[in-house]
Structures are given as C-alpha cells and as structure tokens.
Design an enzyme around this catalytic site. Structure first.
Site, PDB file in Angstrom:
ATOM      1  N   GLU A   1     105.356  43.020  45.105  1.00  0.00           N
ATOM      2  CA  GLU A   1     104.173  42.357  44.552  1.00  0.00           C
ATOM      3  C   GLU A   1     103.410  41.574  45.621  1.00  0.00           C
ATOM      4  O   GLU A   1     102.179  41.532  45.610  1.00  0.00           O
ATOM      5  CB  GLU A   1     104.579  41.418  43.407  1.00  0.00           C
ATOM      6  CG  GLU A   1     105.186  42.125  42.202  1.00  0.00           C
ATOM      7  CD  GLU A   1     106.650  42.519  42.389  1.00  0.00           C
ATOM      8  OE1 GLU A   1     107.290  42.076  43.374  1.00  0.00           O
ATOM      9  OE2 GLU A   1     107.168  43.274  41.532  1.00  0.00           O
TER      10      GLU A   1
ATOM     11  N   PHE B   1     105.707  38.196  37.879  1.00  0.00           N
ATOM     12  CA  PHE B   1     105.817  38.793  39.209  1.00  0.00           C
ATOM     13  C   PHE B   1     104.523  38.606  40.005  1.00  0.00           C
ATOM     14  O   PHE B   1     104.509  38.820  41.212  1.00  0.00           O
ATOM     15  CB  PHE B   1     106.189  40.272  39.102  1.00  0.00           C
ATOM     16  CG  PHE B   1     107.421  40.524  38.272  1.00  0.00           C
ATOM     17  CD1 PHE B   1     108.418  39.555  38.191  1.00  0.00           C
ATOM     18  CD2 PHE B   1     107.584  41.691  37.555  1.00  0.00           C
ATOM     19  CE1 PHE B   1     109.550  39.762  37.420  1.00  0.00           C
ATOM     20  CE2 PHE B   1     108.715  41.906  36.775  1.00  0.00           C
ATOM     21  CZ  PHE B   1     109.697  40.938  36.708  1.00  0.00           C
TER      22      PHE B   1
ATOM     23  N   ARG C   1     100.343  43.435  26.282  1.00  0.00           N
ATOM     24  CA  ARG C   1     100.226  44.894  26.225  1.00  0.00           C
ATOM     25  C   ARG C   1     100.238  45.373  24.777  1.00  0.00           C
ATOM     26  O   ARG C   1      99.751  46.431  24.458  1.00  0.00           O
ATOM     27  CB  ARG C   1     101.399  45.547  26.971  1.00  0.00           C
ATOM     28  CG  ARG C   1     101.331  45.387  28.474  1.00  0.00           C
ATOM     29  CD  ARG C   1     102.436  46.185  29.137  1.00  0.00           C
ATOM     30  NE  ARG C   1     103.761  45.659  28.812  1.00  0.00           N
ATOM     31  CZ  ARG C   1     104.874  46.384  28.764  1.00  0.00           C
ATOM     32  NH1 ARG C   1     104.810  47.676  28.996  1.00  0.00           N
ATOM     33  NH2 ARG C   1     106.036  45.826  28.489  1.00  0.00           N
TER      34      ARG C   1
END
Lengths: 273, 324
Positions: B68, B93, B177
């Site tokens: 990341e 992250f 999501r």
C-alpha cells in the site's frame, strides 16, 4: 566515454557544486554535509551532461526528472540548480532561513528545478516509479532518475518499489544507490547490513552496474549503458565516500554536523587550491 | 441541480462496489488519464468486473501487489505527470499503513490523488478487528489540505466520483462496498464541504455520516412519535466540515448529537465539537465507538454491541435536549 575536455568541465562543475554546498551549510552553521558531498560528482554528471533540463522552464515537458529520495541532500542539488541558472546564486545564502525557498529537504513546491518533495526516507523510489510509468503510458522518452541513500535502503517501502519497477518494466527509470556506508548513528554495516546491492537488484531482475561514485567518466558510461537497456529498470550502485572533497567533513562523523566559519573557510581554501 | 431525498428509505439492491465499478468504467472511458490502482484487493471492489476493466482499459488499471505504501507513492508520481489516480484498498491499509506516504508524498508534496478506503468501521464485519478501522478518519484528519468524504448511498457515490476526477488535491473517500440505505434520488448532486439537511426539526440536530445516516432518520422517526422533533444532517464531508451549517443548526435547535461509524475520538463527533465549542457551544452528545477495537461479527451484531443504533441515537438526543 567522456571527452577529456568534457571531463575537465564536469570536474570543475563538481568542484563548484561542492564549494557552493559548503558555503550554504557553512553560512547557516549546520547541515547535512556528508551526504551532499558524496553525490556532488553524480550531480555534476547529471546537470552538466546527462539530465535533460531547461533552467528557464523547470516544468519543461521534455525534461528528465530527478527524484532525490534522500531529501536531506537538497543543498547539493540547490548548488547545481543555481549554477545552471534555475534561480539566482544569492538564494544559496538563504538555506534554512525563515521564509526560504531552499529548505533542508527537497520541496518541489518551493524550489524551481526540484522535481519531487522528499524527506521522510524511503518514499522517493515509489514516486519515481509513478513518474516513470506515466511517461511510458504517455509514449514519452524522458529518463527518470532517482537517488537513494544506502542507509535509506533499510526502509521497506524501497523494496516494494523495486518489485513494482521490475514488474511494470520501467525501462526509463535509473536508480542510483549512494553507497557511502554511513548513516546517522554509525556505519551501515553495524546497523543494518545490506550486503551486495548488485545481487539484490539482479535478483529482482533489474539491470545493475557497480561504479566508483567519484569517477565522472565511469558514471557517465554507466548512465549511457543504462539508457540503452529497455524494458527493465536500472540500478547504478555508486561507491562513494561520505563527505568527499570537504576537509572538515572527512575528519568528522558528518551526516549532519555543526560547521564553524573556520571549518568552512578551510574547506573552501582546499577546494580553491 | 442539487439533491432530492427519496420518499421512503429502503436498502439498495446493489452494493456501492457495483456503483463504483460502473462509474469508474464510464469515467475511464471519458478520460484516459483516469487510473485505478489496486493493492491486490481489486476483485473485492470491482468484483467480476476486474477483468473487464483490465481488458477494456489496459493502461488504466494496475495492481501494485500487496504494498500500500508503494501504491500511494506511485499514485503521487503518476499525478505529478497529469494522471488522475484512484488508489483503492481496505480503509485501514490506507489510513494506517500508508499514513506517512499520504502525509509526505501526497499532502505535503501537493499531489492530486484520490484514496478509496473501503469497508470502514463495522462494514469490515467478518474480517474482524484487524480490518475494522474506527480510527482512519482521526489518522488523516489533521493532514493539511486533505478532504474526507463518506458517501451515503449510490446516488452520492456517483456524483462524488464524477467530481473527484477534476478536483485537485488529496481526497479520502471512505466508502462501504455493501448495499446502503437509499437516501437520495438518482441524479442528485452534492457540494463537497456542504452538509445536507435531510429532515427538518427544531428540538435537536442529529449530525451523521455514512452508515449512520439512515439510523439517524430512524431515530428521528422514533423521537417524533414521542413528540421530539430532531433535524437530521448528512455530514458526508467530514473535512472540511460545514461549520456554517453546524452553527446554524446549533443556534436553531439548541442541542446536537453526532452519529458515526468510527471512534468518538478524532472523527465526526470531534470535528463537530471543534466547531461548536467556538461558535455556539450547545450540549453535544457523540454516538460512536467508545475507544475500543472491533471484533468479528455480522454488521447488525457489531452495531448493537458498539452502540451504533437508532435507539442509541434517540437516547443521546434525549440526553442532549435535557442538558439544554
């Protein structure tokens, strides 16, 4: 091969870079002298010959880029940029003064000719990868250079970027590792032994060269060779001396140090001799 | 232009991930500089569309691998040459793992990048405490120049993504999501930095974001049945926060409750208190995670366990009103 005349010219340019770096730091009284001196010869080869640039148009789209990941070497780059005409030589007297355009670490928003902001070690190579990739995607032939310190190579993010550059086949990326063997608290071998950089980069499928970082001709040839290789990124490991060419730095532990007026004058006398 | 709320709030049939994929496909087609960078969680947000995006726009989708920090740095480099990168991974992250890269390489260096952190807070559900950020907003909110937006539903996500293509700066899009409750009619437009009053009321104001907006409306319904009329503000821009609207709400209703899918330290509740403490110091109650870690479980269980419910919001409103 460098012609003899060009080599003389670059040697003089390197001397001027050292003089003006020592003056900046000496006038301020402290600074990162060691890591500036170790890359002065490289900067001479880049800004005196290999790195395409236009001091009148620092954002020139056709320019080559330099991301100096070891951002504390800013003063050496400022000397090279001022000598090339990116900004007035008088600016060099403002290093680290309130309101300056020349902070201790490279800042692209402040300094004409500084392509990327760096300072928290380990981040430059990733950015250089992005710059290189954008140029490849745009069908451009600019070369993207990055300088990483050997102590800095202990940061894990560098190795993420090493994987990425190879995976994306960033053939327009040339990384210099300034292997001057010293970091703030001691020798690199005492703190985080890195063994052979060449072996490491080769194992990640990079093109690799090992050269003397104070041999102008060798660096020039290594850069030309790296440019001729397409499809893989290149690493040029520079074997250097921290503080090279600066009397007081060579007899001290010189990553960052106080510099007296007498120290400065002695070093300048030696370089002018 | 502007936003219109739906008459009746119901759960959307598709997840925000589907909205994200379809909108990004359109935006990538319209502008070849728009790029999607992934850190090996591409299929998690693009689903089966990952391959389609890769095949349709081969120079615009890159999987950086599980790295990341490098992904954020690469995005900053791409943006310096005019590319328009969106970096996606799970929100911890980004905000935790790539925190210094977001500060130095992005904000301090003046990059133009969009950070898409998915599954904030309890939305991490069965990935559990390791993946459940209640601190991501706090971790980046003090970065000068960084904007934090938390889309409430698909209509808002579409409009925010459209805006993010042309806006300059560093944006943290904190998005679920999964399917969200539909609050806004399709085609609504939003102004980043301006909150949305989605329910009028004069006794108190509930300021909510993301997942908690629908719960705030439900809490207002519960309170209305008891004779308390709460205004509901969707504060989808957490930074820069709409201080003007907050101050007006505090003056007009005299009590404020915040509701967030985040630690009460450093997030929306803190941002609201920072404003009101100097402009209109009315009683404020903060509904959110009380400085603890997450755990594994279904979202409903986590919300109940952590006190992120309409009932908790309604109780907080009563406490705030009682303190007037």
């Amino acid at each position: 091969m460098l012609t003899q005349a060009k080599e003389v010219e670059l040697r003089e340019f390197a001397r001027q870079i050292r003089i003006h770096t020592i003056r900046q730091i000496g006038l301020r009284g402290f600074g990162h002298i060691g890591g500036c001196m170790s890359i002065a010869d490289l900067l001479s080869v880049l800004y005196g010959d290999q790195l395409k640039h236009d001091p009148k148009d620092p954002q020139w789209a056709e320019r080559d880029w330099l991301v100096c990941s070891k951002g504390h070497a800013g003063p050496a780059i400022y000397a090279a940029l001022a000598l090339r005409g990116f900004f007035p030589m008088e600016w060099l007297e403002t290093l680290n003064q309130p309101g300056t355009n020349l902070p201790s670490h490279c800042d692209r928003k402040k300094t004409p000719g500084i392509d990327m902001t760096t300072g928290s070690l380990g981040q430059g190579l990733s950015i250089a990868c992005g710059v290189a990739q954008a140029h490849l995607l745009n069908g451009k032939s600019n070369t993207i250079y990055c300088i990483m310190g050997d102590g800095e190579s202990q940061e894990g993010q560098n190795w993420e970027a090493v994987i990425y550059a190879a995976q994306q086949r960033l053939g327009n990326l040339i990384l210099f590792v300034d292997d001057n063997q010293a970091q703030i608290d001691g020798y690199v071998r005492q703190i985080g032994q890195m063994e052979s950089y060449a072996d490491k980069f080769r194992s990640f499928h990079w093109d690799v060269a090992d050269v003397d970082g104070h041999d102008l001709s060798a660096m020039h040839d290594a850069i030309l060779r790296a440019k001729s290789i397409t499809g893989v990124p290149s690493a040029i490991v520079l074997h250097t001396v921290k503080g090279q060419g600066c009397t007081f730095a060579l007899r001290s532990w010189c990553h960052h140090m106080a510099v007296s007026k007498e120290d400065m004058e002695e070093a300048l006398r030696a370089l002018n001799a | 232009m502007g936003y219109q709320t739906v008459e009746k709030i119901v759960m959307e049939s598709a997840g925000l991930s589907e909205t994200y994929f379809h909108t990004m496909m359109r935006l990538m087609g319209e502008n070849p500089d728009v790029m999607e960078l992934e850190a090996d969680l591409g299929v998690c947000i693009l689903g089966g569309g990952y391959k389609e995006m890769e095949e349709t726009y081969p120079g615009q989708l890159f999987n950086c691998g599980i790295q990341e920090a490098n992904m954020v740095g690469v995005a900053c480099g791409l943006s310096a040459v005019g590319k328009v990168p969106f970096c996606h991974t799970f929100s911890p992250f980004l905000a935790r793992r790539a925190n210094d890269q977001i500060f130095i390489s992005a904000c301090y260096a003046g990059a133009n990048i969009r950070l898409v952190g998915s599954d904030p807070g309890v939305m991490a559900a069965f990935n559990g405490g390791t993946h459940m950020p209640f601190e991501d907003v706090a971790a980046v909110r003090a970065f000068p120049g960084l904007t934090i937006v938390e889309p409430t539903d698909s209509a808002m996500l579409v409009n925010l993504l459209e805006q993010l293509v042309t806006l300059k700066g560093v944006y943290y899009l904190r998005m679920a999501r999964k399917p969200m409750a539909k609050i806004y009619q399709d085609g609504s437009t939003f102004t980043i930095g301006k909150g949305c009053v989605i329910r009028e009321g004069s006794d108190a104001t509930i300021v909510a974001s993301g997942l908690m907006v629908a719960d705030a409306v439900e809490a207002a319904d519960m309170l209305a049945a008891q004779g308390l009329h709460a205004r509901v503000v969707d504060m989808f821009t957490i930074k820069p926060i709409d201080g003007e609207l907050l101050t007006a709400c505090a003056r007009e209703t005299g009590a404020v409750v915040t509701a967030e899918n985040h630690n009460v330290i450093g997030g929306l509740g803190s941002a609201v208190c920072e404003v009101l403490s100097s402009t209109c110091p009315v009683p404020v109650e903060r509904v959110g995670v009380q400085d603890r870690f997450g755990e594994v479980g279904p979202i409903d269980y986590l919300k109940e366990t952590l006190g992120l419910t309409p009932a908790a919001i309604a109780e907080a409103v009563k406490r705030a009103v009682a303190r007037k």
